[in-house]
Design a protein around this motif. Structure first.
Motif, mmCIF file in Angstrom:
data_model
loop_
_atom_site.group_PDB
_atom_site.id
_atom_site.type_symbol
_atom_site.label_atom_id
_atom_site.label_comp_id
_atom_site.label_asym_id
_atom_site.label_seq_id
_atom_site.Cartn_x
_atom_site.Cartn_y
_atom_site.Cartn_z
ATOM 1 N N ALA A 54 6.404 117.150 10.469
ATOM 2 C CA ALA A 54 6.937 116.506 11.656
ATOM 3 C C ALA A 54 8.310 117.105 11.950
ATOM 4 O O ALA A 54 9.024 117.538 11.041
ATOM 5 N N LYS A 55 8.648 117.159 13.222
ATOM 6 C CA LYS A 55 9.953 117.675 13.635
ATOM 7 C C LYS A 55 10.599 116.673 14.572
ATOM 8 O O LYS A 55 9.923 115.872 15.224
ATOM 9 N N GLY A 56 11.910 116.733 14.606
ATOM 10 C CA GLY A 56 12.576 115.773 15.469
ATOM 11 C C GLY A 56 13.989 116.164 15.800
ATOM 12 O O GLY A 56 14.492 117.220 15.381
ATOM 13 N N TRP A 57 14.620 115.309 16.582
ATOM 14 C CA TRP A 57 16.004 115.505 17.023
ATOM 15 C C TRP A 57 16.808 114.237 16.727
ATOM 16 O O TRP A 57 16.325 113.121 16.928
ATOM 17 N N PHE A 58 18.010 114.466 16.262
ATOM 18 C CA PHE A 58 18.998 113.411 16.060
ATOM 19 C C PHE A 58 20.248 113.812 16.830
ATOM 20 O O PHE A 58 20.383 114.969 17.245
ATOM 21 N N ARG A 59 21.149 112.882 17.002
ATOM 22 C CA ARG A 59 22.423 113.213 17.646
ATOM 23 C C ARG A 59 23.543 112.407 17.014
ATOM 24 O O ARG A 59 23.323 111.338 16.456
ATOM 25 N N GLN A 60 24.730 112.976 17.119
ATOM 26 C CA GLN A 60 25.907 112.304 16.581
ATOM 27 C C GLN A 60 27.053 112.458 17.554
ATOM 28 O O GLN A 60 27.513 113.580 17.817
ATOM 29 N N LYS A 89 30.784 108.215 15.658
ATOM 30 C CA LYS A 89 29.581 107.404 15.465
ATOM 31 C C LYS A 89 28.685 108.024 14.397
ATOM 32 O O LYS A 89 28.821 109.193 14.058
ATOM 33 N N GLU A 90 27.753 107.231 13.908
ATOM 34 C CA GLU A 90 26.800 107.727 12.934
ATOM 35 C C GLU A 90 25.703 108.532 13.626
ATOM 36 O O GLU A 90 25.438 108.370 14.820
ATOM 37 N N ARG A 91 25.068 109.380 12.849
ATOM 38 C CA ARG A 91 23.947 110.159 13.376
ATOM 39 C C ARG A 91 22.804 109.200 13.694
ATOM 40 O O ARG A 91 22.480 108.318 12.902
ATOM 41 N N GLU A 92 22.195 109.387 14.874
ATOM 42 C CA GLU A 92 21.125 108.495 15.286
ATOM 43 C C GLU A 92 19.877 109.271 15.682
ATOM 44 O O GLU A 92 19.951 110.404 16.174
ATOM 45 N N PHE A 93 18.750 108.638 15.492
ATOM 46 C CA PHE A 93 17.465 109.222 15.840
ATOM 47 C C PHE A 93 17.323 109.323 17.354
ATOM 48 O O PHE A 93 17.721 108.406 18.089
#
Length: 121
Positions: A32-38, A42-46
């Motif tokens: 599985a692949k995905g993207w998170f952002r920070q 703030k904390e890193r979020e899905f």
């Protein structure tokens, strides 16, 4: 083993950007692949995830209906099409890979270096 994210930049609110993440050193076609952002402070979020064959996707409520994740296993890439961008989407975006969508968490085993997305109002 490396994940390389690209496509970030400066865009006005309401605009669009397409992020891409290319893998090298190994194939992640069964992952599985995905993207998170920070965002700053703030904390890193899905953000979004896609299963190994593209048959299942998952989005955070904040981006649902505006972002679309896709993958090309022939090219070992995953993309994130971002539309109707808002200033609150400003963040460093990271791609990640893990055995299953359920394991795409901040503890995922493989990460890209991040690409900055800035949305101006």
């Amino acid at each position: 083993v490396q994940l390389q994210a690209s496509g970030g930049g400066l865009v006005q609110a309401g605009g669009s950007l397409r992020l891409a993440c290319a893998a090298s050193g190994r194939t992640f076609n069964t992952y599985a692949k995905g993207w998170f952002r920070q965002a700053p402070g703030k904390e890193r979020e899905f953000v979004a995830a896609i299963n190994w064959n593209g048959g299942s996707t998952k989005y955070s409520d904040s981006v649902k209906g505006r972002f679309a994740i896709s993958r090309d296993n022939a090219k070992n890439t995953v993309s994130l099409q971002m539309s109707s961008l808002k200033p609150e989407d400003t963040a460093v975006y990271y791609c990640a890979a893990a055995p299953y969508i359920g394991t795409l968490t901040p503890e995922a085993p493989y990460w890209g270096q991040g690409t900055l997305v800035t949305v101006s109002s």
